[in-house]
Design a protein around this motif. Structure first.
Motif, mmCIF file in Angstrom:
data_model
loop_
_atom_site.group_PDB
_atom_site.id
_atom_site.type_symbol
_atom_site.label_atom_id
_atom_site.label_comp_id
_atom_site.label_asym_id
_atom_site.label_seq_id
_atom_site.Cartn_x
_atom_site.Cartn_y
_atom_site.Cartn_z
ATOM 1 N N PHE B 210 0.705 -1.195 -0.076
ATOM 2 C CA PHE B 210 -0.067 0.075 0.069
ATOM 3 C C PHE B 210 0.814 1.223 -0.209
ATOM 4 C CE2 PHE B 210 -3.520 -2.425 2.506
ATOM 5 C CZ PHE B 210 -3.549 -3.152 1.317
ATOM 6 N N GLY B 211 1.911 1.311 0.733
ATOM 7 C CA GLY B 211 2.707 2.403 0.784
ATOM 8 C C GLY B 211 3.418 2.647 -0.679
ATOM 9 N N LEU B 212 3.531 1.606 -1.329
ATOM 10 C CA LEU B 212 4.156 1.773 -2.741
ATOM 11 C C LEU B 212 3.112 2.227 -3.542
ATOM 12 C CD1 LEU B 212 6.306 1.049 -4.987
ATOM 13 C CD2 LEU B 212 5.036 -1.202 -5.200
ATOM 14 N N ILE B 213 1.804 1.746 -3.505
ATOM 15 C CA ILE B 213 1.017 2.353 -4.226
ATOM 16 C C ILE B 213 0.412 3.917 -4.056
ATOM 17 C CG2 ILE B 213 -1.694 2.112 -4.521
ATOM 18 C CD1 ILE B 213 -1.547 -0.924 -4.160
ATOM 19 N N LEU B 214 0.503 4.233 -2.743
ATOM 20 C CA LEU B 214 0.089 5.421 -2.397
ATOM 21 C C LEU B 214 1.313 6.487 -2.816
ATOM 22 C CD1 LEU B 214 1.344 7.171 0.323
ATOM 23 C CD2 LEU B 214 0.219 5.167 1.398
ATOM 24 N N SER B 215 2.590 6.050 -2.775
ATOM 25 C CA SER B 215 3.498 7.056 -3.000
ATOM 26 C C SER B 215 3.577 7.101 -4.623
ATOM 27 C CB SER B 215 4.886 6.690 -2.445
ATOM 28 O OG SER B 215 5.179 5.389 -2.453
ATOM 29 N N LEU B 216 3.567 5.933 -5.135
ATOM 30 C CA LEU B 216 3.861 5.903 -6.637
ATOM 31 C C LEU B 216 2.614 6.858 -7.331
ATOM 32 C CD1 LEU B 216 5.808 4.410 -8.491
ATOM 33 C CD2 LEU B 216 4.300 2.641 -8.887
ATOM 34 N N ILE B 217 1.352 6.523 -6.734
ATOM 35 C CA ILE B 217 0.197 7.466 -7.484
ATOM 36 C C ILE B 217 0.306 8.955 -7.298
ATOM 37 C CG2 ILE B 217 -2.317 7.462 -7.368
ATOM 38 C CD1 ILE B 217 -2.581 4.649 -7.184
ATOM 39 N N GLY B 218 0.595 9.180 -5.872
ATOM 40 C CA GLY B 218 0.710 10.535 -5.639
ATOM 41 C C GLY B 218 1.805 11.144 -6.456
ATOM 42 N N CYS B 219 3.051 10.442 -6.697
ATOM 43 C CA CYS B 219 3.934 11.093 -7.662
ATOM 44 C C CYS B 219 3.698 11.209 -8.871
ATOM 45 C CB CYS B 219 5.365 10.461 -7.314
ATOM 46 S SG CYS B 219 6.059 10.477 -5.794
ATOM 47 N N TYR B 220 2.951 10.072 -9.360
ATOM 48 C CA TYR B 220 2.535 9.905 -10.794
ATOM 49 C C TYR B 220 1.736 11.246 -11.098
ATOM 50 C CZ TYR B 220 0.069 8.705 -14.875
ATOM 51 O OH TYR B 220 -0.701 8.696 -16.207
ATOM 52 N N LYS B 221 0.515 11.532 -10.290
ATOM 53 C CA LYS B 221 -0.389 12.504 -10.468
ATOM 54 C C LYS B 221 0.169 14.035 -10.414
ATOM 55 C CE LYS B 221 -4.421 10.171 -11.226
ATOM 56 N NZ LYS B 221 -5.035 10.607 -12.480
ATOM 57 N N ALA B 239 -5.315 12.019 -7.020
ATOM 58 C CA ALA B 239 -4.146 11.009 -6.485
ATOM 59 C C ALA B 239 -4.849 10.359 -5.180
ATOM 60 C CB ALA B 239 -2.875 11.959 -6.153
ATOM 61 N N VAL B 240 -5.532 11.081 -4.276
ATOM 62 C CA VAL B 240 -6.250 10.534 -3.124
ATOM 63 C C VAL B 240 -7.210 9.643 -3.596
ATOM 64 C CG1 VAL B 240 -7.521 11.114 -1.025
ATOM 65 C CG2 VAL B 240 -5.640 12.828 -1.758
ATOM 66 N N VAL B 241 -7.816 9.971 -4.491
ATOM 67 C CA VAL B 241 -9.160 8.930 -4.848
ATOM 68 C C VAL B 241 -8.762 7.843 -5.425
ATOM 69 C CG1 VAL B 241 -11.129 8.756 -6.438
ATOM 70 C CG2 VAL B 241 -10.882 10.874 -5.167
ATOM 71 N N LEU B 242 -7.804 8.071 -6.353
ATOM 72 C CA LEU B 242 -7.184 6.650 -7.086
ATOM 73 C C LEU B 242 -6.304 5.758 -5.969
ATOM 74 C CD1 LEU B 242 -6.904 5.313 -9.742
ATOM 75 C CD2 LEU B 242 -4.950 6.459 -10.214
ATOM 76 N N ALA B 243 -5.501 6.407 -5.458
ATOM 77 C CA ALA B 243 -4.706 5.542 -4.148
ATOM 78 C C ALA B 243 -5.608 4.909 -3.452
ATOM 79 C CB ALA B 243 -3.817 6.457 -3.538
#
Ligand SMILES: Nc1ncnc2c1ncn2[C@@H]1O[C@H](COP(=O)(O)OP(=O)(O)OP(=O)(O)O)[C@@H](O)[C@H]1O
Ligand SMILES: [Mg+2]
Lengths: 248, 259
Positions: B210-221, B239-243
């Motif tokens: 989950f840590g990977l998902i949220l940081s990756l998506i936050g950075c991607y967005k 980012a918040v919604v997708l993560a």
């Protein structure tokens, strides 16, 4: 030497560059002028490949950078210093760290040497002793000058200045113009300056190019430009609202 | 027929867009991996992010964990009392926290706090040309900006999850033993009897993912922001919604594989 060949770029339906051809002479200052929103910054970004053209080429010392891989592109980019129109200072770093950044990234200099260079560059732009300030604490004109200090920190071979004097008072404008002229002379820089300031243009430029409707419509020495009868230039230099440059 | 075909057309487009976006996030992940193994790592930047993601999230995570444990004990008690199985309240709280709620709630809180900040920060850097400035100075933005954040996410969310697990069980204990009157010895004994180390490990593996998902998506967005302040706001929300959605969906599949 930089050579721009038949460069085309559109954003959606909007054609911004429509066949730009331009040769930037080595060791000289070329000024690019043109109306606001005319694509000068877009053109500049193509020269360091922050943007990829739809078609056309940009040759830097004979290498076509539109086709380079990341590694080779990085090597080419080390030749450049860039002042962005909005300065683009890193707002998580102090002024000192900003100016030191290219030196830390691209050289193996000792910290004490870097500190000396940073102090020297800040003095050159009239901002002695503000190393510890954060960019958010500076005025727009000060940020611009810090960006300038950062762009020339490395003494790169080629420097791109996007409106270096916009937003500065007349005295500071004069000082920055002189700084650009001096660094250009002392280090035999190739520099490209985007400017709206008619006085600066003639003072700084060895060559002047006018970008209009996606093309370079006029190119020459300051004298040639001053004498030019091209209605686009005549209107631009006189600041008239009447003429081929439409204001809507 | 026109309306139907437009609807199908739109549906198709949005499916395509989402698949394309997933592909791009995957490509970013690969690029993060390839920069991660190339020295030198920017240790100072990594520690700064670890402090931001980890240390500064402790308070919200403790609060979330403790109240979740407390309410689980309360709810569980009323349920179990019907079968006179109140003694199982402790182990239910502990299993629920370590397997599910610890990792999921922690990562949702970190998404709201740090994932959103990552998107906003990188988004601002994008629209003010700071990311362009990085690339021009031959400093790779993925290495400088994204790698530290992803490392911080993968390392710190499990650490925070341990904290949440612990205070959650503690919260359950405070409600179960003094308030509801469950025997303290039985409460603790049932926890050690029903909760395996594997439950905790699997929960922590989830947390790392989950840590990977949220940081990756936050950075991607953030990295792909365009359009000024409005664009930054949009990137942050997305980012918040997708993560959050990705965390909840992947949680189901991870649970299905693990337990
Ligand atoms: N990333 C982008 N996406 C979409 N359109 C863009 C983008 N960058 C620039 N444009 C458009 O391209 C045109 C030229 O922009 P550019 O920034 O090059 O103008 P400029 O000549 O530098 O103007 P100014 O002197 O005001 O800085 C503008 O109409 C702008 O809207
Ligand atoms: Mg511009």
């Amino acid at each position: 030497m930089i050579k721009i060949v038949d460069l085309h770029k559109s954003f959606g339906k909007q054609k911004v560059l429509d066949g730009v051809n331009l040769e930037i002479e080595e060791g000289k200052t070329t000024v690019i002028i043109g109306r606001s929103g005319g694509g000068k910054s877009v053109l500049l970004k193509h020269i360091i490949r922050l943007l990829k053209p739809d078609s056309g080429h940009v040759l830097v010392d004979g290498t076509d950078i539109t086709k380079l891989n990341d590694k080779d592109l990085n090597e080419i980019r080390k030749k450049f210093g860039v002042l962005f129109q909005g300065a683009a200072l890193f707002d998580s770093m102090t002024v000192g760290e900003n100016v030191a950044f290219p030196l830390k990234e691209q050289t193996k200099m000792k910290d004490s040497e870097i500190r000396k260079i940073v102090a020297d560059r800040l003095r050159a732009v009239g901002l002695t002793g503000i190393e510890e300030k954060m960019p958010s604490e500076l005025s727009g004109g000060m940020r611009k000058r810090v960006g300038l200090a950062r762009a020339i920190a490395m003494h790169p071979e080629i420097v791109l200045f996007d409106e270096p004097t916009t937003g500065l008072d007349p005295i500071m404008t004069e000082a920055i113009d002189n700084l650009i002229i001096d660094t250009q002379k002392n280090f035999n820089l190739t520099s490209i300056v985007i400017s709206h300031d008619v006085e600066s243009i003639f003072k700084v430029g060895h060559k002047i190019a006018m970008l209009h409707e996606g093309k370079i419509v006029e190119y020459g020495t300051p004298e040639e430009i001053r004498e030019s009868r091209n209605p686009v230039l005549v209107q631009f230099l006189s600041g008239s609202t009447e003429g081929p440059i439409k204001i809507i | 027929m026109n309306r139907a075909s437009t609807a199908i057309d739109n549906l198709g487009r949005s499916v395509l867009r989402n698949v394309e976006e997933m592909g791009r996030i995957l490509l970013l992940f690969i690029s993060v991996l390839s920069w991660m193994i190339r020295p030198p790592l920017k240790l100072r930047l990594i520690f700064k992010q670890m402090e931001f993601v980890g240390v500064k999230s402790i308070f919200v995570v403790v609060l979330t964990g403790i109240f979740t444990g407390m309410v689980m004990a309360l709810q569980g008690y009323h349920g179990f009392r019907m079968f006179s199985a109140e003694s199982l309240v402790g182990s239910t709280v502990a299993l629920g926290m370590t397997r599910e709620l610890g990792p999921v709630l922690t990562s949702l809180m970190v998404t709201a706090r740090a994932g959103s900040a990552m998107a906003a920060e990188l988004g601002t850097m994008r629209v003010t040309e700071q990311i362009d400035a990085l690339s021009v100075m031959a400093a790779n933005p993925v290495k400088h900006l994204i790698v530290p954040r992803v490392i911080a996410g993968v390392l710190m969310v499990p650490v925070l999850t341990i904290v949440a697990d612990f205070v959650g069980i503690l919260g359950g204990y405070f409600v179960g033993v003094p308030v509801l009157g469950i025997n303290s010895g039985i409460f603790v004994k049932n926890i050690t009897r029903y909760v395996d180390l594997d439950d905790i490990y699997n929960g922590l593996i989830k947390a790392a993912i989950f840590g990977l998902i949220l940081s990756l998506i936050g950075c991607y967005k953030g990295f792909n922001t365009s359009g000024g302040a409005e664009g930054v706001g949009k990137a942050t929300t997305e980012a918040v919604v997708l993560a959050s959605i990705s965390i909840l969906i992947s949680d189901y599949f991870l649970t299905a594989i693990m337990f």
